[in-house]
Design a protein around this motif. Structure first.
Motif, PDB file in Angstrom:
ATOM      1  N   ARG A 110      22.961  87.326  83.821  1.00 21.49           N
ATOM      2  CA  ARG A 110      22.104  87.617  84.464  1.00 21.49           C
ATOM      3  C   ARG A 110      21.080  88.053  83.520  1.00 21.49           C
ATOM      4  O   ARG A 110      19.665  87.479  83.811  1.00 21.49           O
ATOM      5  N   ASN A 112      20.376  86.858  80.588  1.00 21.59           N
ATOM      6  CA  ASN A 112      19.762  85.641  79.952  1.00 21.59           C
ATOM      7  C   ASN A 112      19.486  84.503  81.074  1.00 21.59           C
ATOM      8  O   ASN A 112      19.075  83.492  80.502  1.00 21.59           O
ATOM      9  N   ASN A 113      19.288  84.899  82.300  1.00 24.10           N
ATOM     10  CA  ASN A 113      18.810  83.905  83.281  1.00 24.10           C
ATOM     11  C   ASN A 113      19.603  82.763  83.308  1.00 24.10           C
ATOM     12  O   ASN A 113      19.326  81.622  83.732  1.00 24.10           O
ATOM     13  N   GLU A 116      21.831  82.075  88.901  1.00 26.36           N
ATOM     14  CA  GLU A 116      21.200  82.606  90.260  1.00 26.36           C
ATOM     15  C   GLU A 116      22.266  83.178  91.363  1.00 26.36           C
ATOM     16  O   GLU A 116      23.278  82.554  91.255  1.00 26.36           O
ATOM     17  N   LYS A 124      22.451  78.150  86.498  1.00 26.24           N
ATOM     18  CA  LYS A 124      21.061  77.343  86.138  1.00 26.24           C
ATOM     19  C   LYS A 124      21.171  76.769  85.092  1.00 26.24           C
ATOM     20  O   LYS A 124      20.617  75.403  84.814  1.00 26.24           O
TER      21      LYS A 124
END
Length: 461
Positions: A110, A112-113, A116, A124
């Motif tokens: 989360r 480091n994105n 999702e 992602k």
């Protein structure tokens, strides 16, 4: 005149001429000498200024328990990302697959994105190489020096528990001085240097701190005092309660006092003494005194517990006694504080004893030990009133420094123990006097076993 060399020295010099820089271990192999012979030979060459020794430290890393698991199965976040490559998954499915590493893996993903989260968790982005993976591959099941590992990548694993084990190894690199390189060993064979200096011999003698203790002991004996001794472990009753120190006082906490674990005193005093001390605390400090707290055993924080116990047992009309011994404080070691040090404690009991008498005794003591610039400042101590702090002038530092604390025992201390005469009391650290005597700024110097300093002190005496 040619120099004389031991066979060990010759082998080391010959080896270093062939290979100019070697560690102690390499010298062992190249000379076929033992580690002890190498150590002695290098020290001899250093004393003759023929060898240079450079010490260095190296950090060697290996994988810990969690690091080995990550090496075999992948980092927690990598395992999470791999599971999501097959498509979105529910949180329950991921928890079941990943177990205890689910939480850390989700947190990093989360942050480091990389994922999702909606009804399901989906991928992602999956980095080609995650921070720390390069280091895991580099170390593997073996060991790697720090200078051969990417520092930035390494740092990402250092904060993870049980991922890395660091072993700091010290090494010495030996080389010859320029003068040693020009020595022809063949010239020294069979030579005897009849003009060589004989070895310097240092006769054994007592330590300077022990000398100071003996000097202080002799001064008080010549002033008419008798020495008493007591145990270094004491009940909290005699170390604190009998001296009117409340049971919630900060000095009694673990941060300041060493308590003996799973040990308590069966007998701390007579029933009358316990009753009177308890009543004094309840009346004056206004709290519920706990006898179990008084039974706790401690390493004595001062020698006052020895003198007050002696007075409580003997109840003298007149007395001049002192005690010298080690005391213990749970303090951070610094240039002026130790966890274990020596203290001198003394008391005078007499019907007409006054604070002026106490100041006179102190002045005479300091005069005999060689300190002449003295003054007394009012201060506070829990078990004396009035209380004074002795200040002496340090010519070398150019300022006043504090030494002994002193005062008259409060009635709350003496009356519960059946002592009905005024009691003059004083005490202080012996190391502080010794520091003034020997011109030291760091109390730890007395315990460093610095032979150069000890020998220089001996020469001056």
């Amino acid at each position: 005149m040619s120099q004389v060399f031991h066979e060990i020295e010759k082998k080391i010099i010959t080896s270093l001429k062939d290979n100019p820089k070697q560690t102690m271990e390499k010298l062992e192999k190249s000379t076929n000498l033992s580690s002890d012979q190498i150590r002695r030979g290098v020290e001899w060459l250093k004393l003759k200024e023929l060898a240079n020794v450079v010490e260095s430290t190296t950090s060697i890393f290996s994988l810990g328990k969690n690091g080995l698991e990550a090496f075999e199965k992948g980092l927690p976040e990598r395992r999470l990302l791999n599971l999501l490559k097959d498509g979105p998954k529910t949180m329950q499915d991921l928890q079941k697959e990943l177990g205890s590493i689910f939480g850390p893996a989700m947190g990093l993903a989360r942050k480091n994105n990389w994922i999702e989260t909606n009804e399901k968790i989906s991928l992602k982005h999956s980095p080609i190489e995650l921070p720390g993976e390069k280091t895991l591959k580099k170390i593997g099941n073996g060991k790697q020096p720090k200078n051969e590992i990417d520092v930035v990548d390494l740092s990402s694993l250092l904060t993870r528990p049980d991922f890395l084990i660091e072993d700091i190894q010290k090494s010495k690199e030996i080389s010859l001085t320029n003068h040693a390189k020009s020595i022809e060993l063949s010239e020294s064979i069979g030579a005897i240097d009849v003009e060589a200096e004989v070895p310097q011999i240092f006769a054994a003698r007592t330590h300077p701190l022990k000398d100071t203790i003996d000097e202080i002991r002799e001064i008080f004996v010549t002033l008419g005092f008798s020495e008493i001794v007591g145990s270094m472990s004491q009940s909290s009753f005699w170390n604190f309660d009998a001296l009117f120190t409340p049971q919630d006082h900060p000095a009694r906490e673990l941060q300041d006092t060493f308590y003996l674990d799973v040990v308590s005193a069966k007998k701390i005093g007579t029933p009358e003494q316990i009753k009177n001390v308890s009543a004094s605390h309840k009346k004056n400090w206004r709290y519920l005194w706990d006898v179990n707290e008084a039974r706790k055993m401690v390493l004595r924080t001062h020698t006052t517990c020895v003198t007050i116990k002696h007075l409580a047992e003997t109840k003298p009309d007149e007395a001049r006694v002192f005690s010298v011994g080690r005391v213990f404080r749970n303090e951070k070691v610094s240039y002026k504080h130790l966890v274990e040090f020596n203290q001198i404690e003394g008391v005078v009991v007499g019907k007409n004893a006054t604070l002026r008498d106490l100041m006179g005794i102190q002045r005479e003591f300091y005069k005999r030990i060689g300190i002449t610039k003295i003054k007394f400042w009012p201060t506070f101590f829990p078990y004396t009133e009035p209380s004074l702090q002795t200040m002496v002038y340090n010519d070398r530092l150019g300022k006043w420094v504090e030494l002994f604390g002193m005062g008259i025992f409060r009635p709350e201390v003496t009356k519960p123990l059946g002592i009905n005469k005024p009691v003059l009391a004083w005490g202080g650290g012996i190391e502080r006097i010794a520091m003034l005597k020997y011109g030291l700024d760091d109390v730890r110097e007395f315990y460093n076993n610095n032979l150069n300093w000890l020998r220089s002190v001996n020469k001056c005496q």
